[in-house]
Design a protein around this motif. Structure first.
Motif, mmCIF file in Angstrom:
data_model
loop_
_atom_site.group_PDB
_atom_site.id
_atom_site.type_symbol
_atom_site.label_atom_id
_atom_site.label_comp_id
_atom_site.label_asym_id
_atom_site.label_seq_id
_atom_site.Cartn_x
_atom_site.Cartn_y
_atom_site.Cartn_z
ATOM 1 N N PRO A 104 0.825 -1.229 0.000
ATOM 2 C CA PRO A 104 0.000 0.000 0.000
ATOM 3 C C PRO A 104 0.850 1.267 0.000
ATOM 4 O O PRO A 104 0.473 2.276 -0.617
ATOM 5 C CB PRO A 104 -0.813 -0.125 1.289
ATOM 6 C CG PRO A 104 -0.865 -1.583 1.565
ATOM 7 C CD PRO A 104 0.462 -2.117 1.131
ATOM 8 N N LEU A 105 1.998 1.233 0.680
ATOM 9 C CA LEU A 105 2.883 2.401 0.716
ATOM 10 C C LEU A 105 3.499 2.664 -0.651
ATOM 11 O O LEU A 105 3.613 3.817 -1.092
ATOM 12 C CB LEU A 105 3.980 2.185 1.763
ATOM 13 C CG LEU A 105 3.510 1.913 3.195
ATOM 14 C CD1 LEU A 105 4.698 1.597 4.095
ATOM 15 C CD2 LEU A 105 2.738 3.110 3.735
ATOM 16 N N ILE A 106 3.901 1.586 -1.330
ATOM 17 C CA ILE A 106 4.475 1.723 -2.665
ATOM 18 C C ILE A 106 3.417 2.219 -3.646
ATOM 19 O O ILE A 106 3.641 3.152 -4.423
ATOM 20 C CB ILE A 106 5.055 0.369 -3.138
ATOM 21 C CG1 ILE A 106 6.288 0.001 -2.305
ATOM 22 C CG2 ILE A 106 5.417 0.419 -4.620
ATOM 23 C CD1 ILE A 106 6.790 -1.410 -2.536
ATOM 24 N N ARG A 107 2.252 1.573 -3.622
ATOM 25 C CA ARG A 107 1.176 1.903 -4.558
ATOM 26 C C ARG A 107 0.788 3.377 -4.462
ATOM 27 O O ARG A 107 0.514 4.028 -5.475
ATOM 28 C CB ARG A 107 -0.020 1.013 -4.263
ATOM 29 C CG ARG A 107 -1.220 1.209 -5.192
ATOM 30 C CD ARG A 107 -2.328 0.250 -4.809
ATOM 31 N NE ARG A 107 -2.689 0.398 -3.406
ATOM 32 C CZ ARG A 107 -3.310 -0.536 -2.693
ATOM 33 N NH1 ARG A 107 -3.631 -1.690 -3.231
ATOM 34 N NH2 ARG A 107 -3.618 -0.313 -1.420
ATOM 35 N N GLU A 108 0.786 3.890 -3.254
ATOM 36 C CA GLU A 108 0.390 5.283 -3.037
ATOM 37 C C GLU A 108 1.334 6.267 -3.726
ATOM 38 O O GLU A 108 0.916 7.372 -4.106
ATOM 39 C CB GLU A 108 0.366 5.547 -1.523
ATOM 40 C CG GLU A 108 -0.131 6.914 -1.126
ATOM 41 C CD GLU A 108 -0.150 7.078 0.386
ATOM 42 O OE1 GLU A 108 0.440 8.046 0.886
ATOM 43 O OE2 GLU A 108 -0.750 6.218 1.059
ATOM 44 N N LEU A 109 2.607 5.862 -3.898
ATOM 45 C CA LEU A 109 3.616 6.764 -4.459
ATOM 46 C C LEU A 109 3.863 6.565 -5.947
ATOM 47 O O LEU A 109 4.599 7.337 -6.557
ATOM 48 C CB LEU A 109 4.943 6.584 -3.703
ATOM 49 C CG LEU A 109 4.918 6.964 -2.218
ATOM 50 C CD1 LEU A 109 6.206 6.515 -1.534
ATOM 51 C CD2 LEU A 109 4.730 8.472 -2.052
ATOM 52 N N LEU A 110 3.268 5.528 -6.534
ATOM 53 C CA LEU A 110 3.525 5.235 -7.944
ATOM 54 C C LEU A 110 2.832 6.232 -8.863
ATOM 55 O O LEU A 110 1.630 6.453 -8.753
ATOM 56 C CB LEU A 110 3.028 3.830 -8.298
ATOM 57 C CG LEU A 110 3.910 2.634 -7.924
ATOM 58 C CD1 LEU A 110 3.247 1.352 -8.413
ATOM 59 C CD2 LEU A 110 5.300 2.774 -8.522
#
Length: 286
Positions: A104-110
């Protein structure tokens, strides 16, 4: 994208032991490797070594595949601060040893159009830093992929093909929870045991004069990057604690058999270990 990697621009973010090993092997495959490291001197050394073709951040825009060889915090910081340095539509991947709760942390920044395929190559060696890089470490390794529903099938297939081109043999796909559970047993616990053996009160300055292959093999991974493994242990704390409990139960079973001089129980314990070891090696071999 096709899976021919010759001349393909690939970026490696973080040029430590693993990043340097990726860069070396990718260069052997004919990729145009762009290296980036927080410490410029390390990046320049990789350029001098000939394992990257460029260390100019401007060239990151050319990379079709970007491999993050950084701790999770470093990967998130790069995406937060420098995602605009990357090519629109680039396929991103990583090597982080703990996966649960990070997606979720990665997805939020993509940025829109970018795909991030989580991965974990199960390989490495003692020591740390670019000087320890070795492109052969991928040979016959297990290279785990952690697919998410947002990943495009063709991008998962591309990273799997990349893993095999690097030299991996098995490329399993599992959930992040299953990955962390397996890794707590097969990686976290062995590092805990190796470090505990070396930190035992039985250690003496002259211990090295009394060791054979068994002690050398059992303690190999105690030559450890302390900061990295502190982070990995804390990130996977609950699962590693569970594996420590399970290991302690097994050790107590062995101790009880020894205390009671139960030769049959001792023999059964060792025989079962031998059977499982052979089963594991046979199942994981070519």
């Amino acid at each position: 994208m096709n899976s021919d990697f010759k001349n393909r621009p690939v970026a490696v973010i973080g040029l430590g032991l693993m990043g340097g090993s990726f860069a070396e092997r990718l260069t052997e495959l004919g990729c145009f490797v762009i290296g980036f490291n927080r410490t410029v001197e390390t990046a320049e050394r990789a350029l001098t070594m000939g394992i990257v073709k460029s260390v100019d951040p401007e060239n990151l825009k050319k990379a079709e595949i970007v491999i993050f060889c950084t701790p999770v915090k470093g990967t998130l910081a790069f995406l937060r601060d420098h995602a605009d340095w990357l090519k629109a539509g680039a396929i991103l991947t990583d090597i982080a040893g703990v996966k649960d709760h990070t997606w979720p942390l990665i997805r939020e920044l993509l940025p829109p159009g970018m795909d991030f395929v989580q991965a974990h190559p199960m390989c490495g060696r003692e020591g740390a830093g670019l000087s320890q890089a070795d492109g052969t470490i991928f040979r016959d390794c297990n290279y785990v992929l952690i697919p998410e529903k947002e990943n495009k099938p063709e991008n998962l297939a591309l990273i799997a093909a990349l893993a095999r081109a690097l030299g991996a043999w098995h490329v399993p796909q599992v959930t992040s929870e299953a990955h962390d559970r397996f890794i707590a047993y097969t990686s976290g616990l062995p590092h805990a045991v190796a470090a505990s053996l070396m930190n035992s009160e039985s250690y003496e300055k002259d211990t090295g004069m009394f060791i054979g292959g068994s002690f050398t093999d059992a303690t190999r991974v105690a030559d450890i990057n302390g900061r990295l493994w502190t982070s990995l242990f804390l990130s996977n704390r609950d699962k590693i604690l569970a594996e420590m409990d399970s290991f302690q139960e097994s050790l107590c079973k062995l101790r009880k058999a020894l205390e009671t001089e139960d030769a049959e129980a001792l023999c059964e314990f060792f025989t079962e270990a031998k059977r499982r070891r052979r089963e594991m090696i046979h199942h994981g071999s070519r």
